[in-house]
Design a protein around this motif. Structure first.
Motif, PDB file in Angstrom:
ATOM      1  N   ARG A 134      47.979  47.323  36.621  1.00  0.00           N
ATOM      2  CA  ARG A 134      47.567  45.918  36.559  1.00  0.00           C
ATOM      3  C   ARG A 134      47.453  45.482  35.107  1.00  0.00           C
ATOM      4  N   GLN A 181      43.375  41.144  34.708  1.00  0.00           N
ATOM      5  CA  GLN A 181      42.207  41.343  35.560  1.00  0.00           C
ATOM      6  C   GLN A 181      42.033  40.160  36.506  1.00  0.00           C
ATOM      7  N   PRO A 182      41.763  40.442  37.789  1.00  0.00           N
ATOM      8  CA  PRO A 182      41.537  39.340  38.728  1.00  0.00           C
ATOM      9  C   PRO A 182      40.362  38.478  38.271  1.00  0.00           C
ATOM     10  N   ILE A 239      34.655  39.431  42.699  1.00  0.00           N
ATOM     11  CA  ILE A 239      36.098  39.246  42.522  1.00  0.00           C
ATOM     12  C   ILE A 239      36.743  39.019  43.883  1.00  0.00           C
ATOM     13  N   GLU A 240      36.388  39.861  44.851  1.00  0.00           N
ATOM     14  CA  GLU A 240      36.966  39.781  46.187  1.00  0.00           C
ATOM     15  C   GLU A 240      35.823  39.728  47.199  1.00  0.00           C
ATOM     16  N   SER A 293      43.038  43.115  44.710  1.00  0.00           N
ATOM     17  CA  SER A 293      41.758  42.736  44.114  1.00  0.00           C
ATOM     18  C   SER A 293      40.608  43.483  44.783  1.00  0.00           C
ATOM     19  N   GLU A 333      38.365  45.814  42.212  1.00  0.00           N
ATOM     20  CA  GLU A 333      36.957  45.510  41.946  1.00  0.00           C
ATOM     21  C   GLU A 333      36.077  46.742  42.132  1.00  0.00           C
TER      22      GLU A 333
END
Length: 885
Positions: A2, A5-6, A376-377, A874, A878
């Protein structure tokens, strides 16, 4: 890997929506290789956001946009902006319509969010943010709309077409297809939308409400499961009556439907009028479901039904408020289950689960407040903290306000906010206003993470005949905050005299005694409460009924704990005293093992449990609970550094010693209960649950003796039982025994008998995955190739992988790290097609700081390998990133 970052989402950034949706009209055309979704949204500018016409940004993921209209005007590609996650339009008036058509692919949707296929059935799961995978929409809980839904599909394949609300029309089409239209008159957010299409049979019944309305009740299942629905139907009717009697809540539609689905990420979903359930939470029959499964079905049916008010009629403003509906409803379903069964045993079960699992969550990298500040999620926050601790927060409110005051508060809450999307603060405000209370400090339970610690010391003044308790509260640092302000902690207690009788309680300054059990409200970092007219030094019974979710510390001696086990009038605290005694004894053995000493068991534990076993006046379920030693997971949770090998050795040694010392008493209890079971048809009722629970724990101890008559008894129970509770226990004790030939035969017979029943095969997987016998990982890997296992089915993953990593600690935490590598490989694989399940399976690795340095290094390395493996969802990103922070 990744590269970006989300995005973190913060509660402080909440803003009301720019636009609202008054009406939603949906038409689904379902085909085998795709589906078409046509949506018409009647929209308007939100007056709360002021003047002007900002862009309208609709959520949408994995959608193929076919056409879009704004205010009845076809739009070209230059008239809107389209990204992977949003469709942006530019309204020219305050009221307008949006029409879209999209193509989606339920048949390849392995994430099980939005519209997907489970076997031959179409179904949906939209909480939390799945609706955006169905059509372009304002997919947030504070946008509420009236929905009308038409479903069109091939009549032969999908004779049953369901959606939210009441049916308003249906009919055939010329091409072998047919249609059905449903209308939900109640405003709801998109996360409560539901659709089901399939070849389903249903069990029908009806319920007459307090006001005299008849409600049609239907439970839809695949044809082969039609004989496993009656328990769920009975549970539904009991739930509806209970909610009317206890909360004054009456059901509001003409029909209430439940559909059982085999592929489902969660337990069940409370979609308005059309609850979609994991089949494990609906299907129950004596031959195929255990007592625990029957109780779970009853509880989950109640939970989802209770959501009709605490979640649907009054819903969440935003996802940070998730516990507003879930914590409140878990409390409601726990009280329902307590009323239907044994209140004390239900409380014991809930607290044991909370302290083993939620306390561990509070102490880990994913610790968060009941109302978190950021995420985040959102899928990662369907946690024990939001649900179970959230329920405990509501329970404390009930304790502080009293039953009548709490009912006044809930009545006001429902009346004031019916049809609204609100916050935890609104719930507390209703409780305050209904009772004239100030709950400002109490709200810290919603905003501060971590498990408070409550240290209690005593002082008795014989000359003044006063007894003082000093209570000191603190809360350890968590990832979100180091310094914590004092909570409001309700401590229910009693004082026992030398004969074990509760004495009358009068605090200094009070005119008269106020009963023998009372609640102290601890609001400061340190507080002293002094009782007067106490003739002799008493023994305190603290935190009765587990009146607050805290870690309590009081210097009880083992003799005092034995006294409380025998005399405490509070059933929960009798069990708790036994647990504390067992913990003290086990921790002593853990130290002995660590130091290489011979293990020597404190015989007071044997004496105490022998006394309990001999007391035939006690509820048999209570006896079974008291005979259950603290689990390895709980002993791990309360350890500063968990020595897995020593914990397992100490607990197994204790079980063996108890089995040897109490053999005659256990054998007598077992034989008496087993004989009664053979003469009594199976009944899913509390008294029968209790008898079987004691019978089965007795067998699990007896099997440790290795005596031929016990093996014969286990084989007889396995072969001759008419119910899954006894049969599965017999299989489990055989699997954990040294009798290899009998074990292999029993496993083969069980699999052959139940190979066509997926839920029973899940239990077959779990029994083997949870066995502490050597070679567990190799067994699990082999079972993953079994025809009944499917990695894409969440129930199978939980049954096999979850049971191994979450319950079989001695084998999962093998010193060579093989268990960790196995789980990391699996999470990487699951991440590619079902991120929710992948992130939930990660939990055992996130607690890496709890173990010795060698295991820490191995677990951390696997987390780092997951982080470096490539593009992470995500959900997984997280959990991994917070675990390594």
């Amino acid at each position: 890997m990744r590269t970006e970052q989300p995005k973190m989402i913060y509660l402080k950034d909440y803003q009301a929506p720019e636009y609202l949706i008054d009406e939603t009209h949906l038409t689904f055309e379902l085909f085998e290789d795709h589906s078409l979704v046509h949506a018409q949204l009647l929209m308007r500018r939100n007056p709360a956001r002021g003047a002007g016409l900002p862009p309208l940004v609709l959520d949408g993921q994995q959608l193929e946009l076919l056409s879009v209209k704004l205010a009845d005007q076809d739009l070209g590609a230059t008239d809107y902006q389209l990204s992977d996650s949003h469709l942006t339009l530019h309204p020219a008036s305050e009221r307008f319509t949006v029409d879209t058509s999209v193509r989606i692919h339920p048949e390849t949707n392995t994430a099980l969010e939005g519209l997907y296929k489970s076997g031959g059935m179409f179904c949906t799961q939209c909480e939390a943010e799945g609706f955006r995978k169905i059509t372009y929409y304002l997919d947030r809980p504070d946008v509420m709309s009236v929905f009308t839904t038409t479903v069109i599909a091939e009549q032969h394949r999908y004779p049953v077409l369901l959606s939210n609300g009441n049916p308003v029309g249906n009919g055939p089409q010329d091409d072998g297809r047919h249609w059905a239209t449903w209308e939900d008159p109640f405003m709801k957010p998109a996360y409560l939308f539901a659709l089901v299409a399939g070849d389903l049979w249903c069990v029908e019944d009806s319920f007459s409400t307090l006001s005299g309305r008849d409600v049609a009740l239907r439970i839809y299942v695949e044809p082969e499961n039609i004989d496993k629905c009656q328990h769920a139907m009975n549970s539904l009717k009991k739930s509806m009556r209970w909610d009317e009697e206890v909360y004054g809540r009456e059901y509001d539609l003409d029909i209430f439907m439940i559909v059982a689905v085999n592929d489902f990420n969660m337990g069940a979903m409370e979609n308005k009028g059309l609850n979609i359930f994991n089949s494990s939470c609906v299907l129950a029959r004596a031959e195929t479901a255990t007592d625990a499964a029957h109780q779970r079905v009853e509880a989950v049916v109640a939970h989802e039904y209770f959501h009709n008010w605490s979640g649907n009629r009054v819903t969440c403003r935003d996802w940070f408020q998730l516990s507003l509906k879930e914590g409140f409803t878990v409390f409601r379903d726990a009280e329902f289950s307590a009323d239907m069964n044994s209140r004390t045993v239900k409380r014991i079960e809930d607290v044991a689960y909370l302290r083993t699992h939620q306390f561990a969550e509070d102490a880990g990298p994913m610790a968060h407040a009941v109302r978190p500040d950021s995420f985040i999620e959102i899928s990662n926050f369907y946690t024990l903290t939001v649900y179970e601790k959230g329920s405990e927060v509501v329970r404390m409110l009930r304790t502080l306000l009293g039953e009548a005051g709490f009912r006044k508060g809930s009545d006001l809450y429902f009346e004031r906010h019916d049809g609204q999307a609100v916050t935890c603060d609104d719930f507390i405000k209703a409780m305050e206003d209904a009772n004239g209370a100030d709950l400002t400090q109490f709200k810290r339970w919603y905003s501060q993470a971590g498990t408070p610690r409550l240290e209690v010391s005593e002082h008795y003044d014989a000359a003044a005949q006063t007894y003082s308790l000093t209570l000191r509260q603190s809360c350890p640092a968590t990832p979100d905050k180091v310094e914590k302000l004092p909570f409001v902690i309700p401590v229910e207690l009693g004082l026992l005299d030398a004969q074990g009788t509760d004495i009358a309680l009068r605090l200094a300054g009070e005119a008269a005694a106020g009963g023998t059990s009372r609640v102290l409200s601890v609001t400061e970092a340190e507080q002293t409460f002094t009782f007067v007219d106490v003739a002799l030094q008493p023994l305190p019974s603290l935190l009765r009924g587990f009146s607050a979710p805290v870690k309590l510390s009081f210097p009880y001696s083992r003799d005092q704990l034995m006294f409380l086990m025998q005399h405490d009038s509070d059933g929960f605290n009798r069990w708790e005293a036994g647990q504390q005694l067992a913990v003290q004894v086990l921790q002593e053995l853990i130290v002995q093992h660590r130091q290489g000493q011979a293990l020597v068991l404190d015989q007071r534990l044997v004496t105490a449990l022998g006394t309990v076993l001999a007391d035939e006046r006690l509820d048999q379920a209570m006896v079974a609970e008291m005979l259950s030693l603290p689990s390895e997971a709980y002993l791990t949770e309360i350890s500063e550094v968990a020595d897995i090998d020593a914990i397992h050795a100490a607990r197994e040694f204790t079980r063996q010693q108890l089995a040897d010392s109490l053999f005659d008493a256990l054998w007598a209890r077992y034989q008496a209960n087993r004989e009664l079971s053979k003469r009594t048809p199976y009944i899913a009722a509390a008294e029968h649950f209790a008898r079987r629970s004691l019978q089965n724990i007795a067998l699990s101890y007896l099997m440790l003796s290795g005596k031929p008559q016990v093996l014969a008894a286990a084989l007889e129970q396995f072969d001759a039982s008419d119910n899954m509770t006894e049969r599965l226990t017999a299989l489990a004790v055989l699997v954990n025994s040294p009798f290899a030939e009998e074990k292999a035969k029993a496993l083969g017979v069980f699999a052959e008998n139940f190979k066509d029943n997926p839920l029973v095969m899940d239990q077959w997987f779990s029994v083997q995955a949870g066995s502490s016998q050597p070679g567990a990982l190799e067994r699990v890997k082999a079972l993953m190739s079994h025809p009944a296992f499917n990695l894409k089915n969440p129930n199978k993953v939980r049954a096999l992988v979850g049971a191994f990593a979450g319950q079989n600690l001695i084998n999962f935490h093998a010193a060579d790290g093989s268990g960790y590598r196995f789980l990391a490989d699996l999470v990487i694989q699951l991440n590619g097609f079902n991120p929710q399940i992948a992130s939930r399976q990660l939990a055992p690795l996130t607690r890496w700081r709890k173990y010795d340095s060698a295991r820490q290094a191995l677990m951390k390395a696997e987390l780092e390998r997951i982080r470096a493996c490539g593009e992470l969802s995500s959900d997984v990103f997280e959990v991994v990133s917070k675990s390594l922070a």
